[in-house]
Design an enzyme around this catalytic site. Structure first.
Site, PDB file in Angstrom:
ATOM      1  N   HIS A 114      51.082  33.579  42.746  1.00  0.00           N
ATOM      2  CA  HIS A 114      51.832  34.435  43.395  1.00  0.00           C
ATOM      3  C   HIS A 114      51.117  35.383  44.003  1.00  0.00           C
ATOM      4  CE1 HIS A 114      55.569  36.656  44.141  1.00  0.00           C
ATOM      5  NE2 HIS A 114      55.998  35.726  44.666  1.00  0.00           N
ATOM      6  N   ASP A 121      33.232  39.790  51.997  1.00  0.00           N
ATOM      7  CA  ASP A 121      31.817  40.138  51.749  1.00  0.00           C
ATOM      8  C   ASP A 121      31.823  41.188  50.595  1.00  0.00           C
ATOM      9  OD1 ASP A 121      30.995  38.671  53.962  1.00  0.00           O
ATOM     10  OD2 ASP A 121      30.801  40.307  55.345  1.00  0.00           O
ATOM     11  N   LYS A 296      56.920  45.268  46.161  1.00  0.00           N
ATOM     12  CA  LYS A 296      56.920  45.230  44.774  1.00  0.00           C
ATOM     13  C   LYS A 296      55.758  46.630  44.404  1.00  0.00           C
ATOM     14  CE  LYS A 296      55.907  41.398  45.893  1.00  0.00           C
ATOM     15  NZ  LYS A 296      56.854  40.902  46.926  1.00  0.00           N
ATOM     16  N   ASP A 301      56.267  60.121  38.649  1.00  0.00           N
ATOM     17  CA  ASP A 301      55.878  61.474  38.632  1.00  0.00           C
ATOM     18  C   ASP A 301      54.781  61.915  39.755  1.00  0.00           C
ATOM     19  OD1 ASP A 301      57.379  62.037  36.487  1.00  0.00           O
ATOM     20  OD2 ASP A 301      55.757  61.900  35.182  1.00  0.00           O
TER      21      ASP A 301
END
Length: 389
Positions: A114, A121, A296, A301
Site C-alpha cells: 500500500h 538518484d 492519512k 501539539d
C-alpha cells in the site's frame, strides 16, 4: 519496540493533492540521471497515469535504471500492454502479489503493498498517500481527491532509499529476477540541506509490524493541547481508541476529520459504529463532504506531524506494507494544520445530540459492518495479534 530515530538537517515540502504532487514527481523523474524507484498501490492508466508512464519511458530511454513496483490488486486494471511498453524501453516492472482472478477471496489478498513512495538518484524522495490516479477519477467528482504527499531532501534519504531497495530486492527474488536485484552504487546525501527533524517509518510483516501504530500512540499519549487526525479509513483498535479518549479526558482537544462521502460502504458504516463512544468522550468528529477524503495525516501539539500511506484501520496497521514520514517541526506542522483547518471549515460536524437520535436499525447496521470487518481480519490470519482491534 524501539521508536524510530529522528534525523536532523532535512528539507521537507508539503504537497497538497495531485495538482502539486504529480508535477513535482514528473519533474523529478525527468531530472533523474541514474536510478528511479517508484512504488504505488494504484497505477491507473488515466490522464495522470499516462503522464507518469511517459516520464518513466523517457527516463529509461536515456539510460536511467527505472524500477516500478505496483500492487497486484490495487493496479489490477493497469493494461498489460502498458507494462510491456515500459519493459520494451528498458524499464523494470514488478507486481507485488499479482492477481489473476479478481473475484477470488483468499487470506493473502488482504496483505497488500500500500506504499506510495518514489526515490530518484538517492537525492530526492516522495512519500505520502497519493496513488498514480487522476484527482477527479470518480465520475461524480466535482472536487479533487483530498490527499497529501511530502517531498524530501537531506540525510533522511538514506533510510528511504534503503527501504525502496530492500522491498525491490525481495520482490525481484520472489519473481526469479535475480539480475534485477543488483544495486547501483550511489552516494547518499549526508550534509544538511534544511533544518527539519524527521523520521521514516514503515510497516511490514517482519520487524516493523506495529511501528506506525506505536508512533501514533506515543504522540497521542504525549499530547497536551491538540490532536488533529485526518484519515480516509478510520477503524482503530481498542488501544488506539482508548488513547484518544484518555487524551480528550485530560483536556486535549481531539479532532477527527473522516470520510463523509461513501466510497466503500462497509468501511464507512463500520467506522460510524465507533462514533457514539468517541463523541461521549468529548472528541470532535467532522465528515469531509466536498470530495473524497484520501488523506492519512495528523498534527499533534503544533509540532509533531505525520504524512503517509497508512490508514488507521486493521488492514493498514496489521496487514499492508505502509510508509509514513514523521516530522518534528513547528513550521511544517503549522502548514499542515492550517490546511486541515480549511478542510474542517468545509466539513460537516457530527453533533452528539443528533447522533443519539439515530434509529436502532441504523446503529445495528453500523455494528454489523464493524463485526464483519473483524471477521475479515480474523480470516486474514491475524486474529490473535489483532484481538485488540
Amino acid at each position: 519496540m524501539r521508536l524510530p530515530d529522528f534525523i536532523e538537517g532535512n528539507q521537507i515540502t508539503l504537497l497538497h493533492n495531485g495538482e502539486e504532487y504529480f508535477p513535482a514527481l514528473e519533474a523529478a523523474i525527468d531530472a533523474a540521471q541514474l536510478e528511479i524507484y517508484l512504488e504505488t498501490y494504484i497505477f491507473e492508466y488515466d490522464k495522470t497515469g499516462i503522464l507518469i508512464a511517459a516520464a518513466l519511458k523517457r527516463a529509461a530511454q536515456r539510460g536511467v535504471a527505472v524500477r516500478l513496483l505496483i500492487d497486484g490488486f490495487g493496479s489490477f486494471n493497469l493494461p498489460s500492454a502498458i507494462i510491456q511498453e515500459l519493459l520494451a524501453v528498458g524499464a523494470q516492472v514488478l507486481i507485488y502479489r499479482q492477481e489473476f482472478f479478481s473475484f477470488q477471496l483468499k487470506r493473502y489478498r488482504l496483505r497488500r503493498m500500500h506504499r506510495k513512495l518514489a526515490v530518484m538518484d538517492a537525492r530526492i524522495a516522495f512519500v505520502g498517500g497519493i496513488n498514480i490516479i487522476d484527482d477527479y477519477h470518480e465520475p461524480d467528482a466535482l472536487w479533487p481527491r483530498f490527499d497529501y504527499a511530502v517531498e524530501i531532501k537531506g540525510p533522511l534519504l538514506r533510510k528511504i532509499h534503503a527501504a525502496a531497495q530492500d522491498l525491490w530486492m525481495l520482490v525481484a527474488w520472489a519473481h526469479f529476477k535475480k539480475r534485477w536485484a543488483d544495486d547501483l552504487c550511489i552516494d547518499h546525501e549526508e550534509l544538511p540541506v534544511g533544518k527539519q527533524r524527521a523520521a521514516f517509518v514503515i510497516r511490514d510483516n517482519l520487524r516493523n509490524r506495529r511501528s506506525i501504530e506505536r508512533c501514533y500512540l506515543k504522540a497521542i499519549a504525549s499530547a497536551r493541547q491538540e490532536i488533529i487526525i485526518a484519515n480516509a479509513y478510520f477503524l482503530p483498535g481498542i488501544n488506539f481508541r482508548h488513547a484518544l479518549i484518555k487524551a480528550a479526558r485530560r483536556g486535549v482537544s481531539v479532532i477527527l476529520l473522516l470520510q463523509g462521502k461513501i466510497e466503500y460502504r462497509l468501511q464507512h458504516y463500520a467506522t460510524r459504529a465507533l462514533y457514539g463512544n468517541l463523541l461521549d468522550a468529548g472528541i470532535s468528529i467532522y465528515e469531509y463532504q466536498q470530495g473524497y477524503l484520501h488523506a492519512k495525516v495528523a498534527v499533534v501539539d503544533h509540532l509533531w506531524s505525520t504524512v503517509g500511506s497508512s490508514n488507521i484501520d486493521p488492514f493498514s496497521l496489521l496487514l499492508a506494507r505502509e510508509a509514513n514520514v514523521i516530522v518534528s517541526d513547528r513550521m511544517f506542522a503549522a502548514e499542515l494544520r492550517n490546511s486541515l483547518q480549511q478542510a474542517l471549515m468545509k466539513s460537516s460536524p457530527v453533533l452528539q445530540h443528533f447522533w443519539k437520535r439515530h434509529s436502532r436499525l441504523r446503529r445495528s447496521l453500523n455494528w454489523v459492518c464493524y463485526y464483519f470487518v473483524r471477521v475479515l481480519q480474523g480470516l486474514s490470519g491475524y486474529s490473535r495479534e489483532g484481538s485488540r482491534i
